[in-house]
Design a protein around this motif. Structure first.
Motif, PDB file in Angstrom:
ATOM      1  N   GLN A 271      42.225 -37.593 -13.669  1.00  0.00           N
ATOM      2  CA  GLN A 271      42.002 -36.450 -12.784  1.00  0.00           C
ATOM      3  C   GLN A 271      40.809 -36.693 -11.867  1.00  0.00           C
ATOM      4  O   GLN A 271      40.859 -36.379 -10.670  1.00  0.00           O
ATOM      5  CB  GLN A 271      41.777 -35.182 -13.605  1.00  0.00           C
ATOM      6  CG  GLN A 271      43.023 -34.704 -14.307  1.00  0.00           C
ATOM      7  CD  GLN A 271      42.747 -33.537 -15.230  1.00  0.00           C
ATOM      8  OE1 GLN A 271      41.921 -32.674 -14.934  1.00  0.00           O
ATOM      9  NE2 GLN A 271      43.427 -33.518 -16.361  1.00  0.00           N
ATOM     10  N   LYS A 272      39.749 -37.273 -12.401  1.00  0.00           N
ATOM     11  CA  LYS A 272      38.558 -37.576 -11.587  1.00  0.00           C
ATOM     12  C   LYS A 272      38.899 -38.584 -10.487  1.00  0.00           C
ATOM     13  O   LYS A 272      38.436 -38.464  -9.357  1.00  0.00           O
ATOM     14  CB  LYS A 272      37.415 -38.108 -12.451  1.00  0.00           C
ATOM     15  CG  LYS A 272      36.909 -37.124 -13.474  1.00  0.00           C
ATOM     16  CD  LYS A 272      36.166 -36.005 -12.801  1.00  0.00           C
ATOM     17  CE  LYS A 272      35.594 -35.085 -13.859  1.00  0.00           C
ATOM     18  NZ  LYS A 272      35.300 -33.764 -13.347  1.00  0.00           N
TER      19      LYS A 272
ATOM     20  N   TYR B 279      41.855 -39.074  -9.062  1.00  0.00           N
ATOM     21  CA  TYR B 279      42.663 -38.405  -8.044  1.00  0.00           C
ATOM     22  C   TYR B 279      41.813 -37.470  -7.186  1.00  0.00           C
ATOM     23  O   TYR B 279      41.991 -37.411  -5.959  1.00  0.00           O
ATOM     24  CB  TYR B 279      43.818 -37.652  -8.691  1.00  0.00           C
ATOM     25  CG  TYR B 279      44.725 -38.539  -9.526  1.00  0.00           C
ATOM     26  CD1 TYR B 279      45.077 -39.820  -9.094  1.00  0.00           C
ATOM     27  CD2 TYR B 279      45.209 -38.120 -10.752  1.00  0.00           C
ATOM     28  CE1 TYR B 279      45.891 -40.636  -9.852  1.00  0.00           C
ATOM     29  CE2 TYR B 279      46.029 -38.928 -11.520  1.00  0.00           C
ATOM     30  CZ  TYR B 279      46.367 -40.192 -11.065  1.00  0.00           C
ATOM     31  OH  TYR B 279      47.170 -41.003 -11.829  1.00  0.00           O
ATOM     32  N   GLU B 280      40.878 -36.780  -7.793  1.00  0.00           N
ATOM     33  CA  GLU B 280      39.988 -35.893  -7.029  1.00  0.00           C
ATOM     34  C   GLU B 280      39.137 -36.675  -6.043  1.00  0.00           C
ATOM     35  O   GLU B 280      38.890 -36.211  -4.928  1.00  0.00           O
ATOM     36  CB  GLU B 280      39.110 -35.080  -7.981  1.00  0.00           C
ATOM     37  CG  GLU B 280      39.886 -34.013  -8.722  1.00  0.00           C
ATOM     38  CD  GLU B 280      39.099 -33.354  -9.845  1.00  0.00           C
ATOM     39  OE1 GLU B 280      37.935 -33.760 -10.108  1.00  0.00           O
ATOM     40  OE2 GLU B 280      39.660 -32.432 -10.475  1.00  0.00           O
ATOM     41  N   ARG B 281      38.687 -37.875  -6.428  1.00  0.00           N
ATOM     42  CA  ARG B 281      37.905 -38.713  -5.503  1.00  0.00           C
ATOM     43  C   ARG B 281      38.697 -39.062  -4.249  1.00  0.00           C
ATOM     44  O   ARG B 281      38.122 -39.256  -3.181  1.00  0.00           O
ATOM     45  CB  ARG B 281      37.463 -40.013  -6.191  1.00  0.00           C
ATOM     46  CG  ARG B 281      36.277 -39.845  -7.095  1.00  0.00           C
ATOM     47  CD  ARG B 281      35.607 -41.165  -7.487  1.00  0.00           C
ATOM     48  NE  ARG B 281      36.339 -42.381  -7.293  1.00  0.00           N
ATOM     49  CZ  ARG B 281      36.807 -43.155  -8.273  1.00  0.00           C
ATOM     50  NH1 ARG B 281      36.623 -42.821  -9.536  1.00  0.00           N
ATOM     51  NH2 ARG B 281      37.450 -44.273  -8.005  1.00  0.00           N
TER      52      ARG B 281
ATOM     53  N   GLU C 111      44.081 -32.238  -4.971  1.00  0.00           N
ATOM     54  CA  GLU C 111      43.636 -30.938  -5.467  1.00  0.00           C
ATOM     55  C   GLU C 111      44.665 -30.376  -6.427  1.00  0.00           C
ATOM     56  O   GLU C 111      45.872 -30.519  -6.193  1.00  0.00           O
ATOM     57  CB  GLU C 111      43.449 -29.967  -4.299  1.00  0.00           C
ATOM     58  CG  GLU C 111      42.366 -30.399  -3.331  1.00  0.00           C
ATOM     59  CD  GLU C 111      42.231 -29.455  -2.151  1.00  0.00           C
ATOM     60  OE1 GLU C 111      43.173 -28.676  -1.873  1.00  0.00           O
ATOM     61  OE2 GLU C 111      41.173 -29.501  -1.508  1.00  0.00           O
TER      62      GLU C 111
ATOM     63  N   MET D  44      49.023 -32.075  -8.924  1.00  0.00           N
ATOM     64  CA  MET D  44      47.994 -32.241  -7.894  1.00  0.00           C
ATOM     65  C   MET D  44      48.657 -32.639  -6.580  1.00  0.00           C
ATOM     66  O   MET D  44      49.700 -33.293  -6.574  1.00  0.00           O
ATOM     67  CB  MET D  44      46.974 -33.297  -8.332  1.00  0.00           C
ATOM     68  CG  MET D  44      46.278 -32.953  -9.647  1.00  0.00           C
ATOM     69  SD  MET D  44      45.033 -34.166 -10.156  1.00  0.00           S
ATOM     70  CE  MET D  44      43.639 -33.597  -9.175  1.00  0.00           C
TER      71      MET D  44
ATOM     72  N   SER E 134      42.715 -40.344   3.464  1.00  0.00           N
ATOM     73  CA  SER E 134      42.005 -40.618   2.205  1.00  0.00           C
ATOM     74  C   SER E 134      41.783 -42.098   1.975  1.00  0.00           C
ATOM     75  O   SER E 134      40.996 -42.475   1.111  1.00  0.00           O
ATOM     76  CB  SER E 134      42.745 -40.000   1.030  1.00  0.00           C
ATOM     77  OG  SER E 134      43.934 -40.684   0.794  1.00  0.00           O
TER      78      SER E 134
END
Length: 172
Positions: free
Chosen positions: A128-129, A131-133, A137, A156, A164
């Motif tokens: 999750q971290k 993907y958030e970087r 969302e 997400m 990105s």
């Protein structure tokens, strides 16, 4: 990813996802849609090269090094979906997952996807971290998505995948 990568990928798949590992047939099916002018899939492997522990893009020979990770994306219209990302346990935390995700997002851009979706286990905080970087969302949950165990998936979404990955280097 090529057909000769399927067996080593399956070994890694079974090690990392013993409860819900993909089958050989699933990988063959995905690869069938990854070549030619009508391709709608992108599947890649990262492998050890030169015996130095470095990773590079997959070689197109059956003499490739140990597969350290793999990833896949499917595209439909302007929507991409990350199907899988996996990194060998001894290479987790090295940035390899980010490199694989970068490749998938570049493919999504080439497929002209305007957004990319994925599901992630709710208990997989490192993923999750990552993907958030990249700008993903959370947008919802899929209850009991991962079986057995009845584990929920966090859904997400990333809008504008091209933004990105600007300035990133896949082999860096």
């Amino acid at each position: 990813m090529r057909w000769w990568d399927i067996d080593p990928v399956l070994c890694l798949e079974k090690d990392l996802f013993p409860q819900d590992a993909w089958s050989r047939g699933m990988f063959w099916s995905e690869l069938a849609h990854s070549r030619g002018p009508g391709a709608t899939r992108r599947y890649v492997v990262a492998e050890e090269t030169g015996g130095t522990g470095e990773t590079g893009q997959a070689q197109e020979t059956a003499e490739a090094g140990r597969i350290l990770g793999y990833a896949g994306l499917t595209a439909s219209g302007d929507l991409g979906d990350v199907q899988t990302i996996a990194v060998a346990r001894d290479h987790q935390g090295t940035g390899l997952g980010a490199r694989l995700l970068t490749d998938l997002l570049r493919a999504a851009t080439a497929f002209e996807c305007h957004e990319v979706m994925l599901e992630c286990r709710v208990d997989n905080l490192p993923a999750q971290k990552l993907y958030e970087r990249f700008g993903f969302e959370p947008v919802g949950f899929r209850r009991g998505y991962y079986q057995p165990g009845n584990v929920d998936a966090l859904v997400m979404r990333l809008t504008d995948p091209s933004a990105s990955v600007q300035g990133t280097e896949i082999n860096g």
